[in-house]
Write an enzyme that holds these catalytic residues in place. Structure first.
Site, mmCIF file in Angstrom:
data_model
loop_
_atom_site.group_PDB
_atom_site.id
_atom_site.type_symbol
_atom_site.label_atom_id
_atom_site.label_comp_id
_atom_site.label_asym_id
_atom_site.label_seq_id
_atom_site.Cartn_x
_atom_site.Cartn_y
_atom_site.Cartn_z
ATOM 1 N N TYR A 112 0.830 -1.197 0.000
ATOM 2 C CA TYR A 112 0.000 0.000 0.000
ATOM 3 C C TYR A 112 0.870 1.255 0.000
ATOM 4 O O TYR A 112 1.985 1.260 0.535
ATOM 5 C CB TYR A 112 -0.895 0.041 1.245
ATOM 6 C CG TYR A 112 -2.042 -0.927 1.212
ATOM 7 C CD1 TYR A 112 -3.247 -0.595 0.603
ATOM 8 C CD2 TYR A 112 -1.932 -2.186 1.807
ATOM 9 C CE1 TYR A 112 -4.308 -1.478 0.577
ATOM 10 C CE2 TYR A 112 -2.984 -3.084 1.786
ATOM 11 C CZ TYR A 112 -4.171 -2.716 1.174
ATOM 12 O OH TYR A 112 -5.216 -3.605 1.159
ATOM 13 N N TYR A 151 -0.209 -10.176 0.182
ATOM 14 C CA TYR A 151 0.841 -9.674 1.078
ATOM 15 C C TYR A 151 0.735 -10.334 2.456
ATOM 16 O O TYR A 151 -0.340 -10.751 2.895
ATOM 17 C CB TYR A 151 0.764 -8.161 1.214
ATOM 18 C CG TYR A 151 -0.543 -7.615 1.746
ATOM 19 C CD1 TYR A 151 -0.808 -7.565 3.118
ATOM 20 C CD2 TYR A 151 -1.513 -7.127 0.875
ATOM 21 C CE1 TYR A 151 -2.001 -7.053 3.597
ATOM 22 C CE2 TYR A 151 -2.711 -6.613 1.344
ATOM 23 C CZ TYR A 151 -2.945 -6.582 2.716
ATOM 24 O OH TYR A 151 -4.135 -6.085 3.182
ATOM 25 N N ARG A 161 -2.777 -12.141 3.145
ATOM 26 C CA ARG A 161 -4.064 -11.710 2.602
ATOM 27 C C ARG A 161 -4.122 -12.066 1.129
ATOM 28 O O ARG A 161 -3.175 -11.826 0.398
ATOM 29 C CB ARG A 161 -4.246 -10.190 2.731
ATOM 30 C CG ARG A 161 -4.363 -9.612 4.120
ATOM 31 C CD ARG A 161 -5.548 -10.111 4.936
ATOM 32 N NE ARG A 161 -6.751 -10.496 4.219
ATOM 33 C CZ ARG A 161 -7.735 -9.670 3.828
ATOM 34 N NH1 ARG A 161 -7.645 -8.370 4.063
ATOM 35 N NH2 ARG A 161 -8.812 -10.128 3.222
ATOM 36 N N HIS A 164 -7.073 -8.543 -3.062
ATOM 37 C CA HIS A 164 -8.401 -8.004 -2.778
ATOM 38 C C HIS A 164 -8.425 -6.502 -3.043
ATOM 39 O O HIS A 164 -7.387 -5.839 -3.051
ATOM 40 C CB HIS A 164 -8.820 -8.285 -1.337
ATOM 41 C CG HIS A 164 -7.928 -7.653 -0.313
ATOM 42 N ND1 HIS A 164 -6.727 -8.201 0.078
ATOM 43 C CD2 HIS A 164 -8.055 -6.499 0.406
ATOM 44 C CE1 HIS A 164 -6.149 -7.424 0.982
ATOM 45 N NE2 HIS A 164 -6.940 -6.375 1.197
ATOM 46 N N HIS A 166 -10.582 -3.164 -1.578
ATOM 47 C CA HIS A 166 -11.561 -2.609 -0.653
ATOM 48 C C HIS A 166 -12.499 -1.675 -1.414
ATOM 49 O O HIS A 166 -12.087 -0.998 -2.359
ATOM 50 C CB HIS A 166 -10.856 -1.803 0.449
ATOM 51 C CG HIS A 166 -9.898 -2.608 1.263
ATOM 52 N ND1 HIS A 166 -10.267 -3.286 2.398
ATOM 53 C CD2 HIS A 166 -8.566 -2.837 1.104
ATOM 54 C CE1 HIS A 166 -9.218 -3.900 2.918
ATOM 55 N NE2 HIS A 166 -8.168 -3.648 2.146
#
Length: 246
Positions: A112, A151, A161, A164, A166
């Site tokens: 991120y 990640y 995870r 994906h 959000h």
């Protein structure tokens, strides 16, 4: 269009039995974050029930294209280019027009653009990881992005995870924000994720899975994934904070 405040009704509170419990030991941070006392509900204020109202003029020309909305001129985000598209509908399959859809995600390496993200994957200087779009008169939306990478996260010794994205959907008022995340068809990491494992309904993960849609692929550009968002009813999309719905 002016609204008649006499027609404003309180939003329906969420049903806590329909989404993951606040306390889920397999999801370590929920242990400290879960409430220890009974929850207290408050009635909606007029401000919460009537605003803000979002308009198309609030969107920039590239807000729906995450491959270029943070990129330098002539540059593009690195990664597998994809289109995510679908409809926002009610329980009867009727499209919901004018809904603001926000999305945010990791880059193709699984990192991120955030100061607290310590994963060693490289940052992409041409990828901001966020975008938004408003549904059209039929409730249809689409946006272009890069497929995010998986990640690791400090839950158990080797938890990852799955890929994906959000997303949140805004209605006519600030309290009408529904938040969730979508996964990708065929990802073996979905069933291994402790967060997915907190879902009480075994079919819920399937409702959160975007399907490969080759009919809407842009040749030599981007594959497409179809993801419909259902706000109410038996097949409603699982949300993290069901402020209204079934």
């Amino acid at each position: 269009m002016m609204r008649n405040y006499n027609d404003v009704h309180p939003f329906i509170p969420r049903d806590l039995d329909l989404h993951p419990p606040s306390y889920a030991p397999g999801y370590k941070t929920s242990v400290l974050r879960s409430p220890r006392l009974s929850l207290v509900s408050f009635t909606n204020s007029l401000t919460e029930a009537t605003g803000p109202v979002f308009g198309h003029d609030l969107l920039g020309p590239n807000d729906h294209d995450l491959t270029v909305n943070y990129a330098e001129p002539g540059e593009s985000a690195i990664g597998e280019r994809i289109i995510v598209h679908g409809y926002v509908t009610d329980a009867h399959g009727k499209g919901v027009p004018g809904a603001l859809l926000e999305v945010w995600q990791a880059n193709s390496g699984g990192r991120y653009r955030h100061i607290r993200d310590g994963y060693l994957a490289p940052l992409d200087p041409n990828f901001g990881g966020c975008g938004r779009v408003i549904t059209d008169e039929n409730g249809y939306y689409w946006y272009r992005t890069v497929r995010p990478g998986a990640y690791p996260w400090p839950n158990r010794a080797n938890d990852w995870r799955p890929a994906h994205i959000h997303f949140s959907v805004f209605g006519s008022g600030f309290a009408q924000r529904l938040i969730s995340q979508l996964y990708f068809e065929g990802d073996p990491m979905i069933g291994l994720c402790p967060i997915v494992g907190t879902l009480p309904d075994p079919e819920a993960a399937d409702l959160l899975t975007a399907r490969l849609d080759m009919d809407n692929t842009i040749p030599f550009d981007a594959r497409a994934y179809r993801f419909d968002i259902v706000l109410r009813g038996r097949r409603s999309t699982p949300f993290e904070n069901k402020l209204e719905g079934n």
